[in-house]
Design a protein around this motif. Structure first.
Motif, PDB file in Angstrom:
ATOM      1  N   PHE A  66       0.828  -1.202   0.000  1.00  7.98           N
ATOM      2  CA  PHE A  66       0.000   0.000   0.000  1.00  7.98           C
ATOM      3  C   PHE A  66       0.865   1.256   0.000  1.00  7.98           C
ATOM      4  CE2 PHE A  66      -3.006   3.089   1.809  1.00  7.98           C
ATOM      5  CZ  PHE A  66      -4.069   2.887   0.923  1.00  7.98           C
ATOM      6  N   ASP A  67       1.975   1.219   0.754  1.00  7.39           N
ATOM      7  CA  ASP A  67       2.924   2.345   0.727  1.00  7.39           C
ATOM      8  C   ASP A  67       3.436   2.590  -0.698  1.00  7.39           C
ATOM      9  OD1 ASP A  67       2.778   2.933   3.385  1.00  7.39           O
ATOM     10  OD2 ASP A  67       4.484   1.688   3.967  1.00  7.39           O
ATOM     11  N   ALA A  68       3.810   1.505  -1.357  1.00 10.07           N
ATOM     12  CA  ALA A  68       4.337   1.624  -2.715  1.00 10.07           C
ATOM     13  C   ALA A  68       3.271   2.170  -3.666  1.00 10.07           C
ATOM     14  CB  ALA A  68       4.834   0.264  -3.198  1.00 10.07           C
ATOM     15  N   LEU A  69       2.028   1.764  -3.438  1.00 12.27           N
ATOM     16  CA  LEU A  69       0.930   2.225  -4.264  1.00 12.27           C
ATOM     17  C   LEU A  69       0.717   3.737  -4.087  1.00 12.27           C
ATOM     18  CD1 LEU A  69      -1.022   0.821  -6.239  1.00 12.27           C
ATOM     19  CD2 LEU A  69      -2.687   0.700  -4.364  1.00 12.27           C
ATOM     20  N   LEU A  70       0.763   4.196  -2.854  1.00 17.77           N
ATOM     21  CA  LEU A  70       0.629   5.631  -2.593  1.00 17.77           C
ATOM     22  C   LEU A  70       1.773   6.412  -3.232  1.00 17.77           C
ATOM     23  CD1 LEU A  70      -0.507   5.748   1.162  1.00 17.77           C
ATOM     24  CD2 LEU A  70      -1.866   6.349  -0.843  1.00 17.77           C
ATOM     25  N   GLU A  71       2.972   5.866  -3.125  1.00 20.04           N
ATOM     26  CA  GLU A  71       4.133   6.536  -3.718  1.00 20.04           C
ATOM     27  C   GLU A  71       3.992   6.635  -5.239  1.00 20.04           C
ATOM     28  OE1 GLU A  71       7.605   8.572  -4.043  1.00 20.04           O
ATOM     29  OE2 GLU A  71       6.498   8.077  -2.215  1.00 20.04           O
ATOM     30  N   LYS A  72       3.469   5.573  -5.849  1.00 18.30           N
ATOM     31  CA  LYS A  72       3.269   5.571  -7.301  1.00 18.30           C
ATOM     32  C   LYS A  72       2.244   6.632  -7.698  1.00 18.30           C
ATOM     33  CE  LYS A  72       2.276   2.520 -11.202  1.00 18.30           C
ATOM     34  NZ  LYS A  72       1.911   1.145 -11.625  1.00 18.30           N
ATOM     35  N   ALA A  73       1.153   6.718  -6.898  1.00 15.71           N
ATOM     36  CA  ALA A  73       0.123   7.736  -7.176  1.00 15.71           C
ATOM     37  C   ALA A  73       0.707   9.134  -7.095  1.00 15.71           C
ATOM     38  CB  ALA A  73      -1.036   7.588  -6.198  1.00 15.71           C
ATOM     39  N   GLU A  74       1.580   9.384  -6.113  1.00 17.30           N
ATOM     40  CA  GLU A  74       2.203  10.699  -5.967  1.00 17.30           C
ATOM     41  C   GLU A  74       3.096  11.027  -7.173  1.00 17.30           C
ATOM     42  OE1 GLU A  74       1.632  12.942  -3.837  1.00 17.30           O
ATOM     43  OE2 GLU A  74       0.932  12.063  -1.969  1.00 17.30           O
ATOM     44  N   GLN A  75       3.786   9.995  -7.691  1.00 20.63           N
ATOM     45  CA  GLN A  75       4.736  10.217  -8.787  1.00 20.63           C
ATOM     46  C   GLN A  75       4.047  10.542 -10.106  1.00 20.63           C
ATOM     47  OE1 GLN A  75       7.073   6.658  -8.816  1.00 20.63           O
ATOM     48  NE2 GLN A  75       8.384   7.275  -7.107  1.00 20.63           N
ATOM     49  N   VAL A  76       2.877   9.916 -10.364  1.00 20.28           N
ATOM     50  CA  VAL A  76       2.246  10.058 -11.686  1.00 20.28           C
ATOM     51  C   VAL A  76       1.061  11.015 -11.681  1.00 20.28           C
ATOM     52  CG1 VAL A  76       2.928   7.726 -12.324  1.00 20.28           C
ATOM     53  CG2 VAL A  76       0.662   8.110 -11.333  1.00 20.28           C
ATOM     54  N   ARG A  77       0.757  11.660 -10.551  1.00 16.97           N
ATOM     55  CA  ARG A  77      -0.502  12.415 -10.460  1.00 16.97           C
ATOM     56  C   ARG A  77      -0.589  13.560 -11.472  1.00 16.97           C
ATOM     57  NH1 ARG A  77       0.270  16.838  -6.696  1.00 16.97           N
ATOM     58  NH2 ARG A  77       2.275  16.657  -5.624  1.00 16.97           N
ATOM     59  N   SER A  78       0.529  14.196 -11.809  1.00 20.51           N
ATOM     60  CA  SER A  78       0.455  15.252 -12.829  1.00 20.51           C
ATOM     61  C   SER A  78       1.132  14.838 -14.124  1.00 20.51           C
ATOM     62  CB  SER A  78       1.098  16.548 -12.303  1.00 20.51           C
ATOM     63  OG  SER A  78       2.466  16.327 -12.019  1.00 20.51           O
ATOM     64  N   ALA A  79       2.053  13.846 -14.038  1.00 23.89           N
ATOM     65  CA  ALA A  79       2.801  13.450 -15.234  1.00 23.89           C
ATOM     66  C   ALA A  79       1.984  12.538 -16.151  1.00 23.89           C
ATOM     67  CB  ALA A  79       4.099  12.742 -14.829  1.00 23.89           C
ATOM     68  N   ASN A  80       1.120  11.697 -15.569  1.00 26.77           N
ATOM     69  CA  ASN A  80       0.346  10.740 -16.372  1.00 26.77           C
ATOM     70  C   ASN A  80      -1.065  10.637 -15.784  1.00 26.77           C
ATOM     71  OD1 ASN A  80      -0.731   8.508 -17.736  1.00 26.77           O
ATOM     72  ND2 ASN A  80       1.263   7.507 -17.888  1.00 26.77           N
ATOM     73  N   VAL A  88      -6.077   2.428  -5.010  1.00 23.66           N
ATOM     74  CA  VAL A  88      -5.842   2.956  -3.666  1.00 23.66           C
ATOM     75  C   VAL A  88      -7.143   3.012  -2.887  1.00 23.66           C
ATOM     76  CG1 VAL A  88      -5.252   5.051  -2.377  1.00 23.66           C
ATOM     77  CG2 VAL A  88      -3.758   4.263  -4.213  1.00 23.66           C
ATOM     78  N   ASN A  89      -8.199   3.527  -3.505  1.00 24.24           N
ATOM     79  CA  ASN A  89      -9.495   3.643  -2.816  1.00 24.24           C
ATOM     80  C   ASN A  89     -10.088   2.274  -2.508  1.00 24.24           C
ATOM     81  OD1 ASN A  89      -9.830   6.481  -2.554  1.00 24.24           O
ATOM     82  ND2 ASN A  89     -10.213   6.624  -4.760  1.00 24.24           N
ATOM     83  N   ALA A  90      -9.836   1.304  -3.396  1.00 25.94           N
ATOM     84  CA  ALA A  90     -10.348  -0.047  -3.162  1.00 25.94           C
ATOM     85  C   ALA A  90      -9.665  -0.701  -1.964  1.00 25.94           C
ATOM     86  CB  ALA A  90     -10.157  -0.905  -4.420  1.00 25.94           C
ATOM     87  N   ARG A  91      -8.399  -0.315  -1.701  1.00 20.56           N
ATOM     88  CA  ARG A  91      -7.639  -0.920  -0.593  1.00 20.56           C
ATOM     89  C   ARG A  91      -7.491   0.050   0.590  1.00 20.56           C
ATOM     90  NH1 ARG A  91      -2.178  -2.925  -3.291  1.00 20.56           N
ATOM     91  NH2 ARG A  91      -1.745  -3.319  -1.082  1.00 20.56           N
TER      92      ARG A  91
END
Length: 583
Positions: A9-23, A34-37
């Motif tokens: 879940f930590d890794a998932l949050l980190e991924k969301a932070e990385q791609v939120r404006s780039a992709n 993230v919302n499902a988990r």
């Protein structure tokens, strides 16, 4: 089993932070997971999930919902770091809804939290939000300061991408953009390397405008056209609309009318829901000029009206942004003064307690202190009153020319018309618009254009009595409401004013060019005492003067119908002419 899930879940949050404006597409997919988990999240992670959901709402353009979600997060979290993140998102969302006053208030609250935040990145994050908002409200000097703070403090490529664009945007508006392309190309490359396609193409816009200003329009057209598919692929309406608007403008200047019309229509369609946007104003102006070149008078009139409405909305929005900044600035000043007054009051109370503990010999000291306090309060009251008067003048006066702005002109003109109607007096309205003013700006720069507007305003004042009302309606358009004046007298004043404008000496600017105006005149006898009708009829005559060759006066005169059947031109000395047309 729980430890690996938590790590996942930590890794998932980190991924969301990385791609939120780039992709954005990948961000939406990751956020759904993230919302499902969300049940796996800790307290701090729950706050982070709430922030990401609020961010997604803002990125999708649902700013009101994003503000509500971010405010709810700020109330529920005790983390100052998260409050700063949420506050910065609220600032950006208020900018998106044009609630600049609330955005500036939130920005002040957010910046006040920075001294106690733990994460240095958040100071950079808040500075970026400040630069974005200040660029949008026209305070480009402040935007430049905050963007340079980010560039000095951060080594993050993503931060430098955003800050680099914001700096270049502020420099463009301030006329301080470097002559060399190296800095802008470096920003574009840095943004593309971090997949920040939207920001990269916003920076390309800045570069294209710089090239166009330097006479390299074909180079600007080529760059924007080559990247148009990528730009449209972002599906970001503001970016796509601005690029099509720029292409339409550049292509028209290069005489490619068909391509210019196609891009202008595309820009107008994309910006139709934003009546105050620069792309919409530019698109309608381009369509108006194209219709004129094609000789389609009906379409030209329709497009000109759309342009005038969009330009009016844009100018009103500019005024609203400036007023928002001044309101919050005044509120901050008042708070500072209140704190200062309270500090002084506390000091007096402490001194009074000491005086009570001593003998009566200190009574005189108390009196002196009280006098100082009253004088201080009186001084600050005087200062506040001066600031209020200054704000009132700013709200009523056009900042460039020093005459009435459109809003104050409307108030004064309607008041004067009502008085004329009560007293049985006539009133007349003169509207005039400078001819080929865009060419002056394009050829000699906006500084010379501003000089011309100020000179025109100063010249026009000489034809106004104290009871008349002179105002700048927007851009290069002016109006004079003449109290107790009939149509014939107003036409003479308009002709004298036209001649005076043509005599303005321009050599002190370092350039030689002509300043002429097209005038439309009507009166209450022809149009009644409604300001809206007077403006409408005068505007029709102004448009007619433009259509008939500019640098002339057209009069809305029912009594001249018989004369006009033979000739609609009344010859005046020095080959000046006033044209009459029935409403």
């Amino acid at each position: 089993m729980s430890a690996p899930q938590k790590l996942g879940f930590d890794a998932l949050l980190e991924k969301a932070e990385q791609v939120r404006s780039a992709n954005p597409v990948e961000f939406r997919q990751v956020l759904r997971e993230v919302n499902a988990r969300k049940g796996e999240a800790t307290g701090d992670q729950q706050a982070q999930v709430a922030y990401l959901n609020a961010y997604a709402l803002a990125f999708a353009g649902r700013f009101d919902a994003a503000i509500e979600a971010a405010n709810k997060l700020m109330r529920s979290t005790s983390s100052v770091d998260m409050q700063v993140r949420a506050g910065s998102l609220i600032v950006n969302s208020y900018a998106g809804t044009r609630q600049f006053t609330e955005g500036l208030r939130q920005l002040e609250q957010t910046l006040a939290l920075l001294p106690v935040v733990k994460d240095p990145y958040l100071k950079i994050h808040a500075a970026v939000s400040a630069a974005v908002l200040y660029n949008q409200i026209g305070q480009h000097e402040l935007a430049l300061q905050f963007s340079e703070q980010v560039l000095a403090a951060s080594k993050s490529p993503r931060d430098r991408c955003f800050a680099g664009f914001l700096k270049s945007e502020a420099q463009l508006k301030l006329g301080e953009i470097p002559n060399e392309d190296k800095a802008l190309v470096s920003i574009i490359d840095e943004c593309l390397a971090n997949k920040e396609v939207v920001i990269a193409n916003f920076t390309r816009q800045v570069l294209a405008q710089k090239w166009a200003a330097q006479g390299e329009r074909k180079k600007a057209i080529s760059m924007l056209s080559e990247n148009l598919a990528e730009i449209e692929g972002t599906r970001y309406p503001r970016l796509v609309g601005e690029v099509h608007s720029l292409l339409a403008q550049f292509l028209l200047e290069e005489q490619d009318i068909e391509a210019a019309e196609e891009h202008a229509n595309r820009a107008a369609a994309l910006s139709a829901n934003i009546p105050y946007s620069v792309p919409l104003v530019a698109a309608y102006r381009t369509l108006y000029e194209i219709a004129e070149r094609k000789g389609d008078k009906a379409l030209a009139l329709t497009q000109f009206r759309k342009f005038a409405e969009a330009d009016k909305a844009y100018l009103n929005d500019v005024n609203a942004r400036e007023l928002a900044y001044q309101i919050v600035r005044q509120e901050t000043l008042q708070k500072t003064q209140q704190i200062s007054a309270l500090d002084q009051k506390n000091q007096v109370l402490q001194l009074q307690r000491k005086v009570d503990q001593t003998a009566a010999q200190n009574t005189r000291l108390i009196v002196i202190l009280l006098v100082l306090l009253v004088a201080s309060i009186g001084y600050w009251a005087f200062k506040i009153k001066r600031v209020q008067l200054s704000l009132k003048k700013m709200a009523e006066t056009d900042a460039l020319t020093g005459i009435c702005n459109r809003h104050h002109f409307t108030i004064r003109a309607e008041r004067a018309l009502a008085e004329c109607a009560r007293n049985g007096e006539q009133a007349a309205l003169i509207m005039f618009d400078l001819d080929h003013f865009k060419n002056i700006n394009d050829r000699f720069g906006h500084g010379t254009g501003d000089w011309a507007l100020k000179e025109v305003a100063e010249a026009s004042k000489g034809f106004c009595r104290r009871i008349d009302v002179l105002g700048r309606l927007g851009g290069e358009e002016f109006a004079i409401l003449m109290y107790g004046c009939d149509l014939r007298a107003a036409a003479r004043v308009a002709e004298d004013c036209r001649v005076r404008l043509a005599q303005i000496e321009t050599r002190e600017t370092g350039h030689v060019f002509a300043i002429t105006g097209s005038f439309g005149v009507t009166s209450s006898q022809e149009s009644g005492y409604s300001l809206a009708k007077l403006l409408s009829h005068a505007d029709k005559q102004l448009y007619r003067a433009k259509h008939n060759g500019r640098n002339r006066v057209c009069v809305n005169d029912h009594e001249q119908d018989a004369v006009r059947a033979a000739s609609n031109v009344l010859e005046l000395p020095h080959r000046d002419r006033v044209e009459h047309l029935g409403a």
